[in-house]
Design a protein around this motif. Structure first.
Motif, PDB file in Angstrom:
ATOM      1  N   ARG A 315     124.088 115.855-128.556  1.00  0.00           N
ATOM      2  CA  ARG A 315     124.588 117.043-127.836  1.00  0.00           C
ATOM      3  C   ARG A 315     123.994 118.326-128.395  1.00  0.00           C
ATOM      4  O   ARG A 315     123.680 119.267-127.640  1.00  0.00           O
ATOM      5  CB  ARG A 315     126.124 117.104-127.924  1.00  0.00           C
ATOM      6  N   LEU A 318     120.533 118.733-126.971  1.00  0.00           N
ATOM      7  CA  LEU A 318     120.593 119.139-125.558  1.00  0.00           C
ATOM      8  C   LEU A 318     120.993 120.609-125.439  1.00  0.00           C
ATOM      9  O   LEU A 318     120.459 121.342-124.603  1.00  0.00           O
ATOM     10  CB  LEU A 318     121.595 118.259-124.805  1.00  0.00           C
ATOM     11  N   ARG A 319     121.930 121.032-126.278  1.00  0.00           N
ATOM     12  CA  ARG A 319     122.363 122.426-126.239  1.00  0.00           C
ATOM     13  C   ARG A 319     121.217 123.377-126.604  1.00  0.00           C
ATOM     14  O   ARG A 319     121.136 124.491-126.088  1.00  0.00           O
ATOM     15  CB  ARG A 319     123.545 122.642-127.189  1.00  0.00           C
ATOM     16  N   GLU A 322     119.264 123.841-123.283  1.00  0.00           N
ATOM     17  CA  GLU A 322     119.928 123.962-121.985  1.00  0.00           C
ATOM     18  C   GLU A 322     119.673 125.312-121.311  1.00  0.00           C
ATOM     19  O   GLU A 322     119.760 125.426-120.087  1.00  0.00           O
ATOM     20  CB  GLU A 322     121.437 123.732-122.136  1.00  0.00           C
ATOM     21  N   MET A 327     115.541 123.875-116.853  1.00  0.00           N
ATOM     22  CA  MET A 327     116.438 122.828-117.315  1.00  0.00           C
ATOM     23  C   MET A 327     117.543 122.575-116.282  1.00  0.00           C
ATOM     24  O   MET A 327     118.026 123.521-115.647  1.00  0.00           O
ATOM     25  CB  MET A 327     117.071 123.198-118.658  1.00  0.00           C
ATOM     26  N   TYR A 330     123.416 121.127-115.161  1.00  0.00           N
ATOM     27  CA  TYR A 330     124.557 120.355-115.667  1.00  0.00           C
ATOM     28  C   TYR A 330     124.547 120.195-117.182  1.00  0.00           C
ATOM     29  O   TYR A 330     125.564 119.811-117.776  1.00  0.00           O
ATOM     30  CB  TYR A 330     124.621 118.981-114.990  1.00  0.00           C
ATOM     31  N   LEU A 331     123.421 120.487-117.835  1.00  0.00           N
ATOM     32  CA  LEU A 331     123.381 120.374-119.292  1.00  0.00           C
ATOM     33  C   LEU A 331     124.406 121.301-119.946  1.00  0.00           C
ATOM     34  O   LEU A 331     124.993 120.966-120.981  1.00  0.00           O
ATOM     35  CB  LEU A 331     121.973 120.696-119.820  1.00  0.00           C
ATOM     36  N   LYS A 332     124.619 122.477-119.353  1.00  0.00           N
ATOM     37  CA  LYS A 332     125.552 123.449-119.934  1.00  0.00           C
ATOM     38  C   LYS A 332     127.008 123.014-119.777  1.00  0.00           C
ATOM     39  O   LYS A 332     127.892 123.543-120.459  1.00  0.00           O
ATOM     40  CB  LYS A 332     125.353 124.808-119.275  1.00  0.00           C
ATOM     41  N   GLU A 333     127.273 122.066-118.889  1.00  0.00           N
ATOM     42  CA  GLU A 333     128.647 121.677-118.583  1.00  0.00           C
ATOM     43  C   GLU A 333     129.080 120.405-119.307  1.00  0.00           C
ATOM     44  O   GLU A 333     130.194 119.924-119.114  1.00  0.00           O
ATOM     45  CB  GLU A 333     128.785 121.480-117.065  1.00  0.00           C
ATOM     46  N   ILE A 388     112.435 118.340-121.404  1.00  0.00           N
ATOM     47  CA  ILE A 388     113.640 118.489-122.230  1.00  0.00           C
ATOM     48  C   ILE A 388     113.369 117.948-123.626  1.00  0.00           C
ATOM     49  O   ILE A 388     113.649 118.599-124.633  1.00  0.00           O
ATOM     50  CB  ILE A 388     114.824 117.739-121.585  1.00  0.00           C
TER      51      ILE A 388
END
Length: 734
Positions: A315, A318-319, A322, A327, A330-333, A388
């Motif tokens: 995570r 990914l953060r 994001e 990008m 949905y990565l931010k959610e 990514i």
């Protein structure tokens, strides 16, 4: 003038280096040897967390030069280190003695057997090798993330792997032959029967030692099984002891021991690889799991050849990306525990690819996911997914606190331990205050990278790093039977821990290998094998702030491939290294004379020869434009008179370009009338007085002329679009 300056700097070196220089100067021109403070500093950094300044830097261009230099090193007992692109992450490309630089040369290659083999010299970038093979639908096996920047010499010497090659297609498994130069200056071509026979005769003690080690290892069932076990997963810790188990012929053993030896046993002047097939059809999926454990369990159900790659992204990683352009929103959610696997499958045809996708989805049935699994075979879409993955390491560098170094470690676990091991690693990082560090990597091979930022300003900072690394090493080796270096090479970063991983007996054979090849420890000392348990804590980089334009630089060297001045004076990375040292000296006040010398030398070495064209930004992972920083430095020098001159030129640009064309025409006329030698001598004499006089070349362009476009009557010919510029209008052909 270059020779006089070089000799002046050499006079300040210890006696044996002065003697070394006088011998080497007989066959290496002064323009390819450096001992001045600014150039040695520039070559004192690679992509690792270390800075070590060499005494003499030599740009070597031929095997004959390397042979002579190593013989002279033997005479004076001077250590030498080989450096290709300097993108290594464990401190393998640094020296406080003599640094032999390959970049700018060593670029010959030969494709054989309709692309099934390729001979490469060590100065060729990995991606270039794949370009040479593209028309054959082949590629080299190793596929490191740095393949667009790393050179073959480093790829082979570190046994670099990557996302897809695993343990089946790395340099060790795909090497066919190589040409080598050893510490005593002797040479060997493993593809040449005569060369092999001569070497066996002339180096009988070395061959006997290899045979003895082979026999003893194979006579020890426990050690043999240990070696087989260690190399079932990625492992670049120490030397390739698997060569003694996999091969019986001493030349075959020698050839494979050289892979991963990091320049400590000899110099690889060329390698011939067996190539691998490049599949034309690919599909990828970014699969999101509720937590790290479920993602690792999923990996444990995957294997090659059905799965080409499976990249783990926690995570935190990914953060870190994001917010980047392009990008998925949905990565931010995602939940704080969410973890991703980026999976790729490949095939020879569309039907097989579709079947692969069905099989992969079936294999992952029963494992909870946050979204339904969806593969895409659309190139633009799967390239976005892999963007990514590519953005994670630079993203960490981009958000690091000012003054900290980015440290990337590289371990591998047996796949059956992956879930438990990654969770333990995460807990350890959090406990030592590295909560912002990321975990990602080639999970299909049990290979994970963990990246964190660290400063070394105080003793407490260094102690925290030391305690953390020690705990991780013991955890990886003793609890999970893993490898401390999976693909980045041992370097000086893990050299003190080789014995911890391998045990006393196996390590003793590694030391015997080093002694057999390099009895005086002159080739890249303290790399792979060291007697200094604290070497990984010494010569650590300080990263003082310089300017917001360049402060995020991680010194990875990815900028260098596009820099026009990289072989003339300095590269963007080197410019930043120098500016950081100047900033450090300004802040500490410890050596005012050195600071002023660096500032004076930087005027030509760093500023005046920077094209300021921004090409470095195009390959920099953090989009740093060192040219913009150069423009900033130049702007600080502009006086009121200078601004008036610039304004005059802007308002009279047509006349200025006409004057430039007149100058080029005059230079061409002088060249025609007086000849190359005379004009070269006159221009050289003027330039020796001041570098303000442009360097003249027989290839100097003539005055430009406006082209007259001609209508195309043959519709089969390709269309072109001409973009006129002040350069193309002013300068014509050579």
């Amino acid at each position: 003038m270059e020779k006089e300056l070089l000799e002046h700097n050499v006079r300040n070196l210890p006696e044996k280096y002065r003697q070394f220089y006088s011998e080497v100067a007989q066959f290496i021109p002064a323009k390819r040897m450096f001992a001045d403070p600014i150039r040695t500093l520039a070559y004192g950094a690679d992509a690792s967390l270390y800075r070590i300044i060499p005494k003499i830097v030599i740009k070597v261009r031929t095997a004959a030069e390397v042979t002579k230099i190593l013989k002279i090193c033997n005479t004076f007992k001077i250590a030498a280190t080989f450096r290709a692109a300097g993108t290594s992450l464990s401190g393998q490309a640094l020296s406080n003695s003599v640094l032999l630089v390959l970049a700018g040369g060593w670029s010959r290659y030969s494709v054989g057997d309709r692309g099934e083999t390729i001979m490469l010299e060590p100065g060729i970038i990995g991606a270039q090798a794949n370009q040479y093979l593209k028309s054959f639908s082949r590629k080299i096996g190793p596929d490191p993330a740095s393949i667009n920047h790393a050179m073959i010499g480093g790829i082979a010497a570190n046994n670099a792997s990557g996302m897809c090659c695993g343990t089946a297609d790395n340099s060790y498994k795909t090497i066919a032959d190589m040409k080598l130069i050893f510490a005593d200056g002797s040479e060997l071509d493993t593809a040449d029967h005569t060369s092999c026979q001569q070497f066996i005769t002339s180096h009988a003690p070395l061959i006997a030692e290899l045979q003895r080690i082979h026999d003893e290892i194979n006579g020890d069932e426990q050690l043999t099984q240990l070696i087989k076990h260690k190399f079932k997963i990625k492992n670049t810790t120490g030397y390739s002891l698997n060569a003694f188990v996999d091969y019986h012929d001493p030349i075959d053993i020698l050839k494979h021991v050289m892979i991963g030896s990091e320049g400590t046993l000899g110099f690889i002047t060329s390698v011939t690889y067996h190539t691998v097939f490049e599949h034309p059809y690919k599909a990828s999926a970014l699969i999101l799991f509720p937590d790290l454990k479920q993602a690792c369990i999923a990996v444990m159900k995957l294997d090659r050849p059905l799965t080409a790659a499976a990249e783990l992204l926690d995570r935190t990683s990914l953060r870190s990306v994001e917010g980047n352009a392009g990008m998925p929103p949905y990565l931010k959610e995602l939940d704080e525990q969410a973890t991703a696997l980026l999976i790729e499958t490949r095939a020879l045809d569309q039907e097989t690819l579709a079947e692969n996708i069905k099989l992969l989805i079936r294999d992952l049935e029963g494992i909870p996911v946050l979204f339904p699994i969806a593969f895409t075979d659309v190139k633009a879409e799967y390239e976005l997914l892999w963007k990514i993955r590519a953005g994670i390491f630079p993203a960490v560098g981009g958000i690091r606190r000012q003054g900290t170094s980015v440290i990337i470690e590289d371990v591998a676990f047996p796949k059956e331990y992956l879930a438990e091991a990654v969770l333990a690693l995460r807990e350890c990082m959090n406990r030592y205050g590295y909560e912002d560090g990321v975990i990602y990597g080639h999970a299909l091979d049990g290979n994970v990278h963990f990246v964190f930022t660290q400063n070394f300003d105080t003793a407490d900072d260094s102690k925290r790093y030391q305690d953390f690394i020690n705990e991780v090493c013991h955890m990886v080796v003793e609890r999970f039977e893993g490898s401390l270096k999976a693909e980045h090479g041992t370097g000086r970063n893990m050299a003190p821990f080789v014995e911890l991983e391998w045990g006393q007996k196996a390590y003793s054979y590694m030391k015997q290998l080093k002694t057999a090849f390099d009895p005086d420890n002159l080739l890249n000392p303290d790399v792979v094998i060291t007697n200094n348990p604290a070497v990984y804590l010494e010569n650590l980089k300080f990263m003082p702030p310089v300017h917001e334009i360049v402060d995020k630089c991680m010194e990875c060297g990815f900028c260098e491939v596009n820099c026009p001045s990289r072989n003339l004076t300095s590269s963007p990375r080197q410019r930043i290294v120098i500016q950081r040292e100047i900033a450090r000296l300004q802040e500490s006040g410890e050596d005012y004379d050195r600071q002023k010398q660096l500032e004076a030398d930087y005027a030509y070495f760093g500023e005046e020869t920077c094209a300021a064209d921004g090409l470095c930004e195009t390959t920099c992972p953090l989009a740093i434009n060192t040219g913009s920083y150069t423009k900033y430095l130049r702007s600080k020098k502009v006086t009121a008179r200078g601004r008036n001159v610039a304004l005059f030129m802007t308002r009279n640009f047509s006349g200025i370009t006409s004057l430039a064309k007149l100058g080029l025409a005059g230079a061409h006329l002088a060249h025609v009338a007086l000849g190359t030698c005379a004009v070269g001598s006159l221009a050289g004499a003027a330039r020796s007085v001041t570098h303000k006089v442009p360097k003249w070349s027989r290839w100097l362009p003539k005055a430009g002329s406006r082209p007259s476009p001609q209508p195309m009557h043959d519709s089969e010919k390709p269309k072109i679009v001409y973009f006129p510029s002040c350069v193309s209008r002013t300068m014509g052909p050579a």
